[in-house]
Design a protein around this motif. Structure first.
Motif, short mmCIF file in Angstrom:
data_model
loop_
_atom_site.label_atom_id
_atom_site.label_comp_id
_atom_site.label_asym_id
_atom_site.label_seq_id
_atom_site.Cartn_x
_atom_site.Cartn_y
_atom_site.Cartn_z
N ILE A 1 0.87 -1.38 0.03
CA ILE A 1 0.28 0.00 0.00
C ILE A 1 0.82 1.28 0.08
CG2 ILE A 1 -1.37 1.49 1.47
CD1 ILE A 1 -2.78 -1.83 1.84
N GLY A 2 1.70 1.39 0.57
CA GLY A 2 3.26 2.14 0.32
C GLY A 2 3.35 3.35 -0.43
N LYS A 3 3.70 1.41 -1.34
CA LYS A 3 4.49 1.60 -2.78
C LYS A 3 3.28 2.05 -3.64
CE LYS A 3 7.67 -0.13 -5.44
NZ LYS A 3 8.24 -1.42 -5.66
N GLY A 4 2.03 2.25 -3.14
CA GLY A 4 1.15 2.34 -4.27
C GLY A 4 -0.08 1.82 -4.95
N GLY A 5 0.10 -0.02 -4.40
CA GLY A 5 -0.54 -1.02 -4.63
C GLY A 5 -1.90 -1.23 -3.96
N VAL A 6 -2.32 -1.60 -3.93
CA VAL A 6 -3.88 -2.70 -3.79
C VAL A 6 -3.19 -4.26 -2.77
CG1 VAL A 6 -5.77 -3.62 -3.94
CG2 VAL A 6 -4.63 -1.97 -5.43
N ALA A 7 -3.89 -4.35 -1.42
CA ALA A 7 -3.19 -5.67 -1.08
C ALA A 7 -5.13 -6.20 -0.84
CB ALA A 7 -2.65 -5.48 0.33
N LEU A 8 -4.47 -7.78 -0.70
CA LEU A 8 -6.18 -8.45 -0.48
C LEU A 8 -5.10 -9.78 0.06
CD1 LEU A 8 -9.05 -9.54 -1.48
CD2 LEU A 8 -8.03 -9.88 -2.88
N ASN A 9 -6.25 -10.08 1.73
CA ASN A 9 -5.76 -11.07 1.96
C ASN A 9 -6.64 -12.50 1.35
OD1 ASN A 9 -6.70 -13.35 4.01
ND2 ASN A 9 -5.34 -11.94 5.49
N PRO A 10 -6.07 -13.45 1.75
CA PRO A 10 -6.91 -14.63 0.82
C PRO A 10 -7.53 -14.77 1.77
CG PRO A 10 -4.28 -14.90 1.54
CD PRO A 10 -4.46 -13.68 2.16
N ARG A 11 -8.23 -14.55 2.04
CA ARG A 11 -10.11 -14.12 3.08
C ARG A 11 -10.46 -13.56 2.99
NH1 ARG A 11 -9.70 -18.13 7.68
NH2 ARG A 11 -7.95 -19.07 7.83
N GLY A 12 -10.34 -12.67 1.87
CA GLY A 12 -11.44 -12.04 1.22
C GLY A 12 -11.03 -10.66 1.48
N GLU A 13 -10.24 -9.56 2.57
CA GLU A 13 -10.60 -8.62 3.54
C GLU A 13 -9.18 -7.58 2.08
OE1 GLU A 13 -9.38 -6.22 7.59
OE2 GLU A 13 -8.68 -8.56 7.67
N LEU A 14 -9.86 -6.58 1.88
CA LEU A 14 -9.15 -5.32 1.11
C LEU A 14 -8.48 -4.81 2.03
CD1 LEU A 14 -8.25 -4.64 -1.68
CD2 LEU A 14 -10.20 -3.08 -1.65
N ARG B 1 -14.01 -8.50 -8.44
CA ARG B 1 -14.41 -6.26 -8.38
C ARG B 1 -12.91 -5.71 -8.94
NH1 ARG B 1 -17.86 -7.70 -4.85
NH2 ARG B 1 -16.38 -7.51 -2.77
N LEU B 2 -11.82 -6.14 -8.04
CA LEU B 2 -10.18 -5.75 -8.67
C LEU B 2 -10.36 -5.99 -10.13
CD1 LEU B 2 -8.85 -6.38 -5.07
CD2 LEU B 2 -9.40 -4.12 -5.77
N LEU B 3 -10.22 -6.76 -9.92
CA LEU B 3 -9.30 -6.97 -11.97
C LEU B 3 -10.98 -6.20 -12.06
CD1 LEU B 3 -8.85 -10.77 -11.19
CD2 LEU B 3 -7.44 -8.60 -11.85
N ALA B 4 -11.91 -6.49 -12.31
CA ALA B 4 -12.94 -5.70 -13.80
C ALA B 4 -12.92 -4.57 -13.42
CB ALA B 4 -14.48 -5.89 -12.63
N ARG B 5 -12.29 -3.05 -12.58
CA ARG B 5 -11.83 -1.64 -12.20
C ARG B 5 -10.86 -2.02 -13.45
NH1 ARG B 5 -11.77 -0.69 -6.42
NH2 ARG B 5 -13.04 -1.93 -6.50
N HIS B 6 -9.82 -2.88 -13.46
CA HIS B 6 -8.04 -2.61 -13.52
C HIS B 6 -8.37 -3.22 -15.92
CE1 HIS B 6 -7.28 -0.13 -10.21
NE2 HIS B 6 -7.72 -0.87 -9.50
N VAL B 7 -8.88 -4.49 -15.19
CA VAL B 7 -8.02 -5.18 -16.61
C VAL B 7 -9.67 -5.35 -17.34
CG1 VAL B 7 -7.34 -7.37 -17.02
CG2 VAL B 7 -6.68 -6.09 -14.80
N LYS B 8 -9.76 -6.03 -18.65
CA LYS B 8 -9.96 -6.48 -19.63
C LYS B 8 -10.48 -7.92 -19.85
CE LYS B 8 -10.31 -1.85 -22.50
NZ LYS B 8 -11.66 -0.73 -21.47
N PRO B 9 -11.55 -8.34 -19.90
CA PRO B 9 -11.50 -9.61 -20.23
C PRO B 9 -10.54 -9.61 -21.65
CG PRO B 9 -13.56 -9.16 -19.57
CD PRO B 9 -12.92 -7.44 -19.57
N VAL B 10 -10.63 -11.10 -21.45
CA VAL B 10 -9.91 -11.69 -22.87
C VAL B 10 -10.39 -12.24 -23.75
CG1 VAL B 10 -7.67 -12.85 -23.35
CG2 VAL B 10 -7.34 -12.57 -21.24
#
Length: 153
Positions: A83-96, A142-151
């Motif tokens: 997060i400090g480097k400007g990224g997004v972090a997601l826990n394997p239990r689904g917590e953003l 949700r995260l991928l839908a915001r940032h990535v277009k489906p192949v």
């Protein structure tokens, strides 16, 4: 966006969800661990093996990631660094993780670490529930839908 996975402790069921998402979206995903892992075939799937050692995978992920990348980890200090480097972090239990809740999680982690250091058995996390798996998959979508277009198929 690229996905970075702290793979040493990532549950297999979560890795499987990630593999399917990477295949569906074409997003580049790199798993980082200190032991060899098998990956399905895919040009967008990569593996980086780091030497055994305290936080070696975490340090490598922070070194390689860029702002806007997604880091999958249960490791709170790694989430805070991402997060400090400007990224997004997601826990394997689904917590953003957010800049607000990661500070709270670090405080709790440090407190529990002190308790363990004084001999108190604090236990570990419980087994990953079906609800948590679904929460992770939904949050990832949700995260991928915001940032990535489906192949296109």
């Amino acid at each position: 966006m690229q996905i970075w996975v702290d793979a040493d402790a990532c549950p297999v069921v979560i890795r499987d969800i990630l593999f399917r998402a990477a295949e569906r979206t074409g997003v580049t995903m790199t798993l980082v661990a200190n032991k060899a892992l098998r990956l399905p075939l895919g040009q967008n799937l990569h593996f980086v093996q780091v030497p055994a050692g305290f936080d070696a995978a975490d340090k490598r992920i922070v070194e390689l990631m860029a702002a806007g990348d997604l880091v999958i980890t249960a490791d709170v200090p790694l989430a805070a660094a991402a997060i400090g480097k400007g990224g997004v972090a997601l826990n394997p239990r689904g917590e953003l993780y957010t800049s607000e809740n990661v500070r709270e999680r670090l405080s709790v982690r440090n407190f529990l670490d002190e308790l363990r250091g004084s001999g108190v058995n604090t236990g570990g996390p419980g087994a990953l529930s079906q609800r948590e798996r679904q929460l992770f998959a939904n949050q990832l979508d949700r995260l991928l839908a915001r940032h990535v277009k489906p192949v296109p198929r």
